[in-house]
Design a protein around this motif. Sequence first.
Motif, PDB file in Angstrom:
ATOM      1  N   PRO A 130      12.013   3.261   0.301  1.00 27.81           N
ATOM      2  CA  PRO A 130      10.820   3.539  -0.496  1.00 27.81           C
ATOM      3  C   PRO A 130      10.943   2.969  -1.907  1.00 27.81           C
ATOM      4  N   VAL A 131       9.838   2.436  -2.411  1.00 27.09           N
ATOM      5  CA  VAL A 131       9.837   1.863  -3.758  1.00 27.09           C
ATOM      6  C   VAL A 131       8.525   2.190  -4.464  1.00 27.09           C
ATOM      7  N   ARG A 132       8.585   2.096  -5.793  1.00 27.37           N
ATOM      8  CA  ARG A 132       7.374   2.161  -6.615  1.00 27.37           C
ATOM      9  C   ARG A 132       7.151   0.762  -7.171  1.00 27.37           C
ATOM     10  N   TRP A 133       6.028   0.155  -6.837  1.00 25.81           N
ATOM     11  CA  TRP A 133       5.762  -1.206  -7.287  1.00 25.81           C
ATOM     12  C   TRP A 133       5.454  -1.238  -8.782  1.00 25.81           C
ATOM     13  N   ILE A 134       6.213  -2.020  -9.504  1.00 27.12           N
ATOM     14  CA  ILE A 134       5.908  -2.262 -10.918  1.00 27.12           C
ATOM     15  C   ILE A 134       4.751  -3.245 -11.000  1.00 27.12           C
ATOM     16  N   VAL A 135       4.878  -4.345 -10.261  1.00 30.66           N
ATOM     17  CA  VAL A 135       3.757  -5.243  -9.986  1.00 30.66           C
ATOM     18  C   VAL A 135       3.945  -5.780  -8.577  1.00 30.66           C
TER      19      VAL A 135
ATOM     20  N   LEU B 201       8.363   8.598   5.747  1.00 28.33           N
ATOM     21  CA  LEU B 201       7.137   9.311   5.437  1.00 28.33           C
ATOM     22  C   LEU B 201       6.380   8.635   4.303  1.00 28.33           C
ATOM     23  N   VAL B 202       5.049   8.658   4.408  1.00 22.84           N
ATOM     24  CA  VAL B 202       4.188   8.135   3.343  1.00 22.84           C
ATOM     25  C   VAL B 202       3.158   9.188   2.996  1.00 22.84           C
TER      26      VAL B 202
ATOM     27  N   ARG C 181       0.826  -1.225   0.000  1.00 28.72           N
ATOM     28  CA  ARG C 181       0.000   0.000   0.000  1.00 28.72           C
ATOM     29  C   ARG C 181       0.851   1.261   0.000  1.00 28.72           C
ATOM     30  N   TYR C 182       1.901   1.267   0.825  1.00 23.63           N
ATOM     31  CA  TYR C 182       2.676   2.493   0.997  1.00 23.63           C
ATOM     32  C   TYR C 182       4.008   2.487   0.241  1.00 23.63           C
ATOM     33  N   GLY C 183       4.361   1.375  -0.351  1.00 24.09           N
ATOM     34  CA  GLY C 183       5.561   1.324  -1.178  1.00 24.09           C
ATOM     35  C   GLY C 183       6.863   1.308  -0.402  1.00 24.09           C
ATOM     36  N   PHE C 184       7.211   0.155   0.168  1.00 22.69           N
ATOM     37  CA  PHE C 184       8.502   0.050   0.845  1.00 22.69           C
ATOM     38  C   PHE C 184       8.914  -1.424   0.962  1.00 22.69           C
TER      39      PHE C 184
ATOM     40  N   ARG D  53       2.765  11.779   6.080  1.00 21.05           N
ATOM     41  CA  ARG D  53       2.716  11.393   7.494  1.00 21.05           C
ATOM     42  C   ARG D  53       3.788  10.341   7.763  1.00 21.05           C
ATOM     43  N   ARG D  54       4.235  10.295   9.017  1.00 25.18           N
ATOM     44  CA  ARG D  54       5.156   9.230   9.398  1.00 25.18           C
ATOM     45  C   ARG D  54       4.385   7.910   9.457  1.00 25.18           C
ATOM     46  N   LEU D  55       4.984   6.865   8.898  1.00 24.72           N
ATOM     47  CA  LEU D  55       4.327   5.568   8.893  1.00 24.72           C
ATOM     48  C   LEU D  55       4.038   5.097  10.308  1.00 24.72           C
ATOM     49  N   VAL D  56       4.925   5.391  11.238  1.00 30.79           N
ATOM     50  CA  VAL D  56       4.744   4.948  12.616  1.00 30.79           C
ATOM     51  C   VAL D  56       3.526   5.605  13.255  1.00 30.79           C
ATOM     52  N   ASP D  57       3.131   6.791  12.758  1.00 33.50           N
ATOM     53  CA  ASP D  57       1.991   7.503  13.334  1.00 33.50           C
ATOM     54  C   ASP D  57       0.647   7.029  12.801  1.00 33.50           C
TER      55      ASP D  57
END
Length: 370
Positions: free
Chosen positions: A317-322, A279-280, A228-231, A287-291
């Motif tokens: 951080p990543v951008r999902w190709i699939v 951050l996401v 969902r958040y790309g990591f 926002r911080r993911l932890v928050d």
Amino acid sequence: MTIEQGIWKLGDKPEKLKPQGLADEGMLEDQIMKDISILSQDWLLIGRQVRTDFDKYIDLLAIDANGTVIVIELKRDKTSRDVVAQAIDYASWVVTLADYQLIEIYQRFAKSYQRPHASLEEAFEDKFGITLDSVSLNENHELVIVATQLDTSSERIINYLNEHAQLSINAMFFAAFEDLGNQYLSRAWMIDPDKTPQTSVKKARKEPWNGEFYASFGDNRPWELARRYGFIAGGGAAWYSKTLAMLSEGDRVWVNIPKTGYVGVAEVTGERCRSDAFLVRTDHGDRRLVDITSVSEYPQIHREIGDDEESAEYLVPVRWIVSFPTSQAWSEVGLFGNQNTVCKPTTPKWQHTVTRLMQKWHLDTPELNY
């Protein structure tokens, strides 16, 4: 040492059957194809006339329940010494084979000879009652010479290789007999198969790194949050988190969940950072993911670690190709796997893995080709 074989018909007076020479030693190959137990009931045939990289052909190839590869060479019209030397030459090629290559050899064999199982996984489990991924393929190999006879010099060479070179090489002798129009075969091992040494294989073969990174997403981390958040992530100890620093913006990484399968490929969009600074993007801004996650959702980033940099959780951080849910994770025997959070594989298996994933996920687009 000359091995003489005979068959007697029992009755009031034992009657020795008439020996009948094999008109063509190659006929054994056809018989073995029909029933490998002629050689050993503990073997599974996986190839016939297998072409090597030096354009020679191995008569028959088999494996046993431990994943040991057996090279079977028929003497045919070769001299005894030639067939022994040829078998050893073939072994020099077999030792380089990765498990995926053995799988491909079987697939071609099954297709060409209409075997009952299309895949090695199916054939192996049907034959031995265990799964192929539960054994290590080609960690050992054996050589078997099939002949009606060998000269004494070749027999001495085989004994020497077993006793002093720790090479598992043996010979099986066949004799043919006839009785009332019926034909029979008998066999005899030159050396008790249980006494031949196991030849361990150390496959150190490497290839140039293909530029593709491997990532292991394990330890019960929240895969759906990562999608969902790309990591991708690692932590708990420096050994798990430091390899994330190998990744730079623009790198491509293929993600595997251990004991589950491959679940996605992504392009790296930033550098490694601690989870409490990650951050996401949300509908309410960055926002911080932890928050925005609970302890139950991602316990690793809610631990109190303070200034302990080594035990912290790190994210890239990543951008999902699939990417796919774990229910659609994909795995098959022969794919690369590793415990490192990130690595740059240089084994032949890695190129095979990337190629198979591109085929499976239909990623044959120009930007994903080398």
